[in-house]
Design an enzyme around this catalytic site. Sequence first.
Site, PDB file in Angstrom:
ATOM      1  N   ASP A 118      53.860 120.461  72.994  1.00  0.00           N
ATOM      2  CA  ASP A 118      53.877 119.148  73.615  1.00  0.00           C
ATOM      3  C   ASP A 118      52.553 118.995  74.176  1.00  0.00           C
ATOM      4  OD1 ASP A 118      54.152 116.858  75.029  1.00  0.00           O
ATOM      5  OD2 ASP A 118      55.850 117.511  76.013  1.00  0.00           O
ATOM      6  N   HIS A 127      52.969 114.958  76.972  1.00  0.00           N
ATOM      7  CA  HIS A 127      53.557 114.908  78.335  1.00  0.00           C
ATOM      8  C   HIS A 127      52.626 115.922  79.442  1.00  0.00           C
ATOM      9  CE1 HIS A 127      56.941 113.958  75.562  1.00  0.00           C
ATOM     10  NE2 HIS A 127      56.828 112.745  76.740  1.00  0.00           N
ATOM     11  N   SER A 174      59.125 108.104  77.775  1.00  0.00           N
ATOM     12  CA  SER A 174      59.250 109.685  78.310  1.00  0.00           C
ATOM     13  C   SER A 174      57.938 109.715  79.291  1.00  0.00           C
ATOM     14  CB  SER A 174      59.355 110.581  77.297  1.00  0.00           C
ATOM     15  OG  SER A 174      58.263 110.501  76.195  1.00  0.00           O
TER      16      SER A 174
END
Length: 435
Positions: free
Chosen positions: A408, A411, A147
Amino acid sequence: MQKLLPHHQHQRVLHFLTKKHIFIAIYLLLLLALLHLQFHQQKKSINSPHQVVRSVPKEEDDNTNTRRGAQCDYSNGRWIRSKAEPIYNGTSCGTIKKGQNCMANGRPDTGYLHWRWRPAACELHEFNPSLFLSLLENKHLAFIGDSLARNQVESLMCLVSTVSSPVLVYRDGDENKFRRWSFPSHNASVSVFWSPLLIKHLEKEPSLGKNHNKLYMDSVDERWASELDQMDIVVFSAGHWFLLPAIYHDAGGEVLGCHYCPEFNHTEIGFFDIYRKTLRTVLNEVRIRQERTITRRRRSDKLVVLTTFSPAHFEGEWNNAGACSKLEPFREGEKKMGYMDMEMRRIGVEELKDAAEKKKRKMGENGSVKYEALEVSDLAWMRPDGHPGAYMNPFPYAQGFKERMPNDCVHWCLPGPIDTWNEILLDMIKRWKSD
Ligand SMILES: *[C@@H]1O[C@H](CO)[C@@H](O)[C@H](O)[C@H]1NC(C)=O
Ligand SMILES: *[C@@H]1O[C@H](CO)[C@@H](O)[C@H](O)[C@H]1NC(C)=O
Ligand SMILES: *[C@@H]1O[C@H](CO)[C@@H](O)[C@H](O)[C@H]1NC(C)=O
Ligand SMILES: *[C@@H]1O[C@H](CO)[C@@H](O)[C@H](O)[C@H]1NC(C)=O
């Protein structure tokens, strides 16, 4: 070898592995592992594999850094404040995954948008989309990995789409795991291939109770490898998935060992060596296939890039409010990178160097494959403020403050620090083309 976490802790963590939160849970594992490692391995000394820095004159002309052989150590530098606005934003670019569109999700502070990376010994220019497109004319750039590969390709598409609209020409897999865009004005293509472990593997193999990935150490993932011939520039970006529970197999199917598998009678061998072997298998395979195509079709050169490990910034548990709520980069020396992050970076850099030397021995100076490490680990480490945190979801505080809230911290917000990865990539491509 890594020490293990207590089994119940892993189970509790894996309990959160709903589709939506799968990546976040992975990074909780990462955090737990990291804390554990720091505790147990404080005494180990780490050698930082920084390359020799060669000074490049600071001038604004396009030839900076393009001189043959002139190379910059981008990993050595600092973040400086900048008044400039990012060239795209959450409303101007349609290629941003929802969970990384921090502006659209209501992140109120904007300070994290106003920093530029300044390497110590050379100049890093702002991303120039027109220059990028002209360099990519008649070429295909492919991102391969997890990702974070996706995060980087989406940043790139946003940067480039400020001058030319991409056409999505291919899409497959849930959550757009395989995509290809074309810029018809330049016959340029950019694509992304989902392959979080790069080698042949089965994700969450049902016969293993769905907790373990199954890796085949001697084979690459053909989902991307079968298309290598059509790629001119390849960017590999993977790492975090190697921390997950896994069983490792050799070419004959024999079990070599495992990572975190107390329920099976296999030897725990950790993941550092596995990550290293994986890179070796992948980089070797690229060279071998390139040698074949050269004799067959005289294909032009290939640039092979590895984006080094991108550290996470969890403080406490991933689902506690404010798990990564910093609003500014770390000051110089404020906090040292963790042992696991440093090892992953070191392995990446070493394997790239090794692949380049091997290539020289086998192919001489005949070109064909150039290997480069995109060393982002250090500059990424200094940006705890660049993650979506709670703004991985739209307006997380609309219903008031909650103790428990998914975060998160892995990311990167778009726009955000990861745009810098692509500024460096552009520079690499420029140098490669002028070689
Ligand atoms: C986003 O970019 C568009 C186009 O450049 C601009 O019109 C808009 O004002 C920007 N929005 C924000 C919040 O910066
Ligand atoms: C367009 O780009 C591809 C690589 O992506 C290349 O193989 C092809 O030859 C190019 N077409 C022309 C007309 O140059
Ligand atoms: C596990 O493996 C060891 C060594 O191969 C063997 O001696 C032992 O009997 C095995 N235990 C189980 C429960 O299979
Ligand atoms: C490089 O290319 C030349 C000319 O094609 C060839 O003679 C030589 O063997 C090649 N070197 C290697 C190491 O492949």
